[in-house]
Structure formats: structure tokens, C-alpha cells
Design an enzyme around this catalytic site. Sequence first.
Site, PDB file in Angstrom:
ATOM      1  N   HIS A  55     -17.084  25.552  -8.413  1.00 10.97           N
ATOM      2  CA  HIS A  55     -16.290  25.057  -7.282  1.00 10.97           C
ATOM      3  C   HIS A  55     -14.854  25.542  -7.461  1.00 10.97           C
ATOM      4  CE1 HIS A  55     -19.194  21.497  -6.272  1.00 10.97           C
ATOM      5  NE2 HIS A  55     -19.561  22.616  -5.684  1.00 10.97           N
ATOM      6  N   HIS A  81     -29.524  24.533   1.687  1.00  9.09           N
ATOM      7  CA  HIS A  81     -28.103  24.153   1.622  1.00  9.09           C
ATOM      8  C   HIS A  81     -27.327  25.471   1.581  1.00  9.09           C
ATOM      9  CE1 HIS A  81     -24.398  22.553  -0.009  1.00  9.09           C
ATOM     10  NE2 HIS A  81     -24.677  22.769  -1.277  1.00  9.09           N
ATOM     11  N   GLU A 110     -24.179  26.284   0.728  1.00  4.37           N
ATOM     12  CA  GLU A 110     -23.075  26.604  -0.172  1.00  4.37           C
ATOM     13  C   GLU A 110     -23.393  27.949  -0.843  1.00  4.37           C
ATOM     14  OE1 GLU A 110     -21.974  23.297  -2.642  1.00  4.37           O
ATOM     15  OE2 GLU A 110     -20.127  24.263  -3.297  1.00  4.37           O
ATOM     16  N   ASP A 140     -23.369  29.323  -3.582  1.00 12.48           N
ATOM     17  CA  ASP A 140     -24.109  29.477  -4.840  1.00 12.48           C
ATOM     18  C   ASP A 140     -25.619  29.500  -4.593  1.00 12.48           C
ATOM     19  OD1 ASP A 140     -23.540  26.755  -4.183  1.00 12.48           O
ATOM     20  OD2 ASP A 140     -24.243  26.115  -6.138  1.00 12.48           O
ATOM     21  N   HIS A 166     -25.297  17.019  -1.300  1.00 12.08           N
ATOM     22  CA  HIS A 166     -23.931  16.570  -1.184  1.00 12.08           C
ATOM     23  C   HIS A 166     -23.174  17.196  -0.015  1.00 12.08           C
ATOM     24  CE1 HIS A 166     -21.765  20.088  -3.289  1.00 12.08           C
ATOM     25  NE2 HIS A 166     -22.996  20.460  -3.095  1.00 12.08           N
ATOM     26  N   ASP A 173     -29.585  20.823  -4.712  1.00 14.85           N
ATOM     27  CA  ASP A 173     -28.584  20.366  -5.691  1.00 14.85           C
ATOM     28  C   ASP A 173     -28.969  19.037  -6.360  1.00 14.85           C
ATOM     29  OD1 ASP A 173     -26.625  22.359  -5.790  1.00 14.85           O
ATOM     30  OD2 ASP A 173     -25.643  21.624  -3.981  1.00 14.85           O
ATOM     31  N   TYR A 216     -22.893  16.104 -13.935  1.00 18.00           N
ATOM     32  CA  TYR A 216     -23.160  16.665 -12.606  1.00 18.00           C
ATOM     33  C   TYR A 216     -23.148  15.541 -11.567  1.00 18.00           C
ATOM     34  CZ  TYR A 216     -25.953  19.552  -9.290  1.00 18.00           C
ATOM     35  OH  TYR A 216     -26.430  20.246  -8.211  1.00 18.00           O
ATOM     36  N   HIS A 272     -30.149  24.022  -9.732  1.00 22.06           N
ATOM     37  CA  HIS A 272     -29.369  24.342 -10.941  1.00 22.06           C
ATOM     38  C   HIS A 272     -30.082  23.732 -12.150  1.00 22.06           C
ATOM     39  CE1 HIS A 272     -25.822  25.653  -8.714  1.00 22.06           C
ATOM     40  NE2 HIS A 272     -25.837  24.523  -8.030  1.00 22.06           N
TER      41      HIS A 272
HETATM   42 FE1  FEO Z   1     -23.762  22.442  -3.364  1.00 20.29          FE
HETATM   43 FE2  FEO Z   1     -25.119  24.097  -5.913  1.00 20.29          FE
HETATM   44  O1  FEO Z   1     -24.198  23.936  -4.332  1.00 20.29           O
END
Ligand code: FEO
Length: 395
Positions: free
Chosen positions: A23, A79, A81, A83, A145, A164, A192, A225
Amino acid sequence: MSFEIKNNVYWVGVIDWGLRKFHGEELSTNNGSSYNSYLIKDEKNVLIDTVYTPFAEEFINNLQKEISLEEIDCIVINHAEPDHSGALPYLIEKMPNAKIICSTNGMKSINGYYHLDKEMTVMKTGDTLNIGSRELVFVENQMIHWPDSMMCYLTKDNILFSNDAFGQHYANKAMYNSKADKCLIYSESLKYYANIVAPFSKKVAKKIEDVLAMNLTINYICPSHGIIWDENPTQIIDLYAKWANSYQENQVTIIYDTMYNSTRKMAEAIACGISEESPETKIQLLNTGTGDKSDIITEIFRSKMLIAGSPTVNNGISTSMAGLLEEIKGFALTGKKGSAFGSYGWNPLGVKSISNKLQEGGFELVGEGMKVNWNPDEKALSDCKEYGKMLAKSL
Ligand code: FEO
């Protein structure tokens, strides 16, 4: 690297061994991370999530060793984002006929990031996709999230692709909780949760109730992750249920910043008072100026009480303390107590400022705040110790 999890379900992601910040510079990732992408081969071949943009080329080359890109029918973006969606624009160039599947909000965030001129198939909670011998069932996961977050569940093999949720930033070749270091899995999962998921704890608690009510058999939880949960996979759901409900251990966290050690001496004297009054209480004493912010937030998350101290700096407090308290405010933590302390030269404005910020962050204030003018002498340190005892009695 890729491997089969079960019945033509493959992990095809990337391990980011060297990642130390995530982030931007916000979150420390001292054990690296992984961007988990999954491939399901069936009558329809489905790719679930991709990887972070800098790894797009490596990811696509690796994926092609497992399947020809033109054979992939759908890409599920749980999602957007970057990543997880970072390789999407590169994939779409190479496979323009693949269908993108996402949530309603996912369509907005994917378009917001990548400006793709492409139709997308939107899934809502309970919608299914028949892929041949099995189905994918979709569950929206708004604000856990991001507004676009979604999970999907593969029938027959009972695999939950949770994105996530339930992940950790932990790079490990073993890739399964049955094989990797359990202490690290726990501490990275907690960190996390505390740093990424905790602001949405109310929604987490409700979502867990909803998922449990679906009575799904879960053999694997495959997050985006870290490790795959294969051994007692629902243990992480139980932990989230606990963490989402005003979680606290018998711990007090004292955070401080200091210029010439006056506030540090106060912090240590307060800690002495707490430990004399309540020897069983675990105390974490952390310097916000030199400490790891993400680890400090984790310790605050697991505490009953946060005691925060800074010298008065000009008309306020130190930047490290101000920044941390500002961030904590956004977490909307519940059920925790707080208190302030600090040294000053001309005007004791720091303690007032910290008390206000703690209150804004939802902490129940205990005590008026402990102030010491200039450098604490024996009497002042004894007063700090008594203040610590008083705080311990309030626990
Ligand atoms: Fe919310 Fe792993 O990105």
C-alpha cells in the site's frame, strides 16, 4: 512455479520474496508476500484474479506453461486493487475474447483503473457460473476491504477463493498452512487483520454470520495473499469471528515519542506502575518515532488500553504520534480504554491534544493525562508510576 491444489485447480500466482512495504509505504511486510492467482480447468477454463502489475509479464509467461491463453474462457476479478488486477490489461490484449467477471462495484473500479472498453459480466451474491462438472458460486464481500470485493466458491471440490479475506503477507514456498510455520502464519494473519481488515470489523462479523448460514463444506480456503488453508481451513474464519468482535488480550500498549528522553522516562515509569499493580498484564512499550508503524497498530489492536505520550512540540505533538493517532482514528476500534501523557516546557498542550485524538478514535479516556514539566525528577517519576497503577486498576 505453479502447482495443482486438487482436481485441475492450480495455483498460478507469484511469490514476492523481497516485498517490504505494501500500500505504497503504509504497511510493512517483513516476510514478503504472494499474489495468488488460481486456474480452474473444466469445460470452461477460469482464471481467478491475477497479480501485481510489476509481475504481469512473469505471471503470463508462467501461466502459458499451464494453459494456452486462448483456452481461458473467463477471468474472475474478485477485487480490482492492482495487486490482483495488475496483469488484467496485458491479458486482455492477448485474449480479447475472454469474459471478465466481477461485482457491480468491480466494474466501476476496473474501469476506473484501466479504462477498458470491454463488456463485463456482473455477479451478485448467490449467482452461479456453470463451468462444466462444477459451479462457481459468487458471494459479494463489500468493504472487506473495498466496495468491489467478492469471493467465489467452487462446488464439488469445496474450495473458497476468498480474495483478500483470510490472507497474510507471508512469502513461503510451502504454500499450505499444513506445511508452513504456524507461528508466522498466525502473527502475519493477525497483523493483516489489524492493519487492513479491522476498520471493517462490523461488516466482517455480519459477513461471517452470512457465510456460516450458507452451511458450506469448505475443504480449502484460497486467499489472494499468503498460504492456502488446507488443514482445518475454517480455523481462520473462527479467528476472524473473534477478531471482528472488539478483540482484546490482557495487554496494555504504551506508545511514546521523545526528544530528550523526558517522555521516554515517563513511559517507563508508567509501565512500572502497571506491572506492579497488575503483574499478569502484558505491556508493550513502543517508540512511534523509531518503531514499525504496522507492528505498533497490531499491538494496539490486541490491547485493552492504549497509553500514548508525546512531548509538546510547538502547539501540538510529534509528527509520528500525530500520524499514528490519526490513522488509528480511521480504525473505529471499540471497547478499548486510552490515556495520555507527556513532558512540556512552556505549555502542556500535548496531553490535551492526545486526549482529544484518543477520544475521536473511540477510546474511553481514563485519567486526566499525566504531564511533567521539563525533565522528570524522582518525585515526577514516582507520580508517573502511581498514574500507571491507577490505569491498571481501571482495567
Ligand atoms: Fe486489497 Fe490484496 O488487495
